[in-house]
Design an enzyme around this catalytic site. Sequence first.
Site, PDB file in Angstrom:
ATOM      1  N   HIS A  52       0.865  -1.170   0.000  1.00 22.26           N
ATOM      2  CA  HIS A  52       0.000   0.000   0.000  1.00 22.26           C
ATOM      3  C   HIS A  52       0.908   1.229   0.000  1.00 22.26           C
ATOM      4  O   HIS A  52       1.687   1.420   0.923  1.00 22.26           O
ATOM      5  CB  HIS A  52      -0.914  -0.008   1.225  1.00 22.26           C
ATOM      6  CG  HIS A  52      -1.972   1.031   1.155  1.00 22.26           C
ATOM      7  ND1 HIS A  52      -3.219   0.776   0.634  1.00 22.26           N
ATOM      8  CD2 HIS A  52      -1.955   2.333   1.478  1.00 22.26           C
ATOM      9  CE1 HIS A  52      -3.920   1.886   0.665  1.00 22.26           C
ATOM     10  NE2 HIS A  52      -3.187   2.853   1.178  1.00 22.26           N
ATOM     11  N   CYS A  53       0.804   2.025  -1.054  1.00 13.77           N
ATOM     12  CA  CYS A  53       1.764   3.112  -1.231  1.00 13.77           C
ATOM     13  C   CYS A  53       1.436   4.290  -0.315  1.00 13.77           C
ATOM     14  O   CYS A  53       0.317   4.807  -0.331  1.00 13.77           O
ATOM     15  CB  CYS A  53       1.783   3.571  -2.682  1.00 13.77           C
ATOM     16  SG  CYS A  53       3.065   4.779  -2.983  1.00 13.77           S
ATOM     17  N   PHE A  54       2.431   4.676   0.462  1.00 15.36           N
ATOM     18  CA  PHE A  54       2.281   5.779   1.415  1.00 15.36           C
ATOM     19  C   PHE A  54       2.084   7.113   0.691  1.00 15.36           C
ATOM     20  O   PHE A  54       1.331   7.971   1.125  1.00 15.36           O
ATOM     21  CB  PHE A  54       3.554   5.815   2.277  1.00 15.36           C
ATOM     22  CG  PHE A  54       3.644   6.972   3.228  1.00 15.36           C
ATOM     23  CD1 PHE A  54       2.776   7.065   4.301  1.00 15.36           C
ATOM     24  CD2 PHE A  54       4.616   7.945   3.061  1.00 15.36           C
ATOM     25  CE1 PHE A  54       2.880   8.112   5.194  1.00 15.36           C
ATOM     26  CE2 PHE A  54       4.717   8.995   3.952  1.00 15.36           C
ATOM     27  CZ  PHE A  54       3.848   9.075   5.024  1.00 15.36           C
ATOM     28  N   ASP A  97      -1.555   6.901  -1.371  1.00 20.34           N
ATOM     29  CA  ASP A  97      -2.711   6.345  -0.682  1.00 20.34           C
ATOM     30  C   ASP A  97      -3.478   5.376  -1.570  1.00 20.34           C
ATOM     31  O   ASP A  97      -4.696   5.442  -1.692  1.00 20.34           O
ATOM     32  CB  ASP A  97      -3.638   7.476  -0.189  1.00 20.34           C
ATOM     33  CG  ASP A  97      -4.755   6.924   0.682  1.00 20.34           C
ATOM     34  OD1 ASP A  97      -4.570   5.838   1.241  1.00 20.34           O
ATOM     35  OD2 ASP A  97      -5.804   7.590   0.788  1.00 20.34           O
ATOM     36  N   SER A  98      -2.755   4.515  -2.261  1.00 20.33           N
ATOM     37  CA  SER A  98      -3.425   3.506  -3.065  1.00 20.33           C
ATOM     38  C   SER A  98      -2.583   2.238  -3.045  1.00 20.33           C
ATOM     39  O   SER A  98      -1.388   2.289  -2.775  1.00 20.33           O
ATOM     40  CB  SER A  98      -3.595   3.998  -4.496  1.00 20.33           C
ATOM     41  OG  SER A  98      -2.334   4.245  -5.071  1.00 20.33           O
TER      42      SER A  98
END
Length: 171
Positions: free
Chosen positions: A143-145, A148-149
């Site tokens: 989950h990419c910081f 947000d996806s």
Amino acid sequence: MEVRERKAQTPLKEKLSDHYRKRDFTPKKKDVSKLGIAFFWGMTISLFLESVFYLIPHIYSGWNMVIFILLAIFTLFLTTINWMGMFFGSTGFVDKELSKKHFPQATETPRGWKYCPTCQVDAPPRSFHCTHCNACILKRDHHCFFSDSCIGFYNQRFFILYIVYMNWSHL
Ligand SMILES: [Zn+2]
Ligand SMILES: [Zn+2]
């Protein structure tokens, strides 16, 4: 004696079931992810302005300066495009239709697949449940910081290019 034991047991059982009945199992969206978006854009814009208005004019002059400023704009543009690909693009959520599409006759979880109790769907191999997105993601990477996806099957290409261009622009 027997009566007292029964009385002592029942409330505990009720308490436990009540505890689990009231417990909220739905994953909560964490606000830290919005912090990540703000952090990414704050860093990117400030680094861009710093390089275009301070670093490049101090190091280079004439045509070299123009070329490096154009390169900075170009890499910022490419980073933005790929970030948007991650942010707005399709991640690859697993839904109920997916197992039906591949195994129309199956009545139970297909071999190699696994049942996700939270989504209540059959998920294919290499897909994982994300508590931030509250869904199972095809070929979930992480989950990419910064966007947000979830990085999964469909937007991994954007993620790789995004990393490449971001590193390039920070040179
Ligand atoms: Zn799931
Ligand atoms: Zn996610």
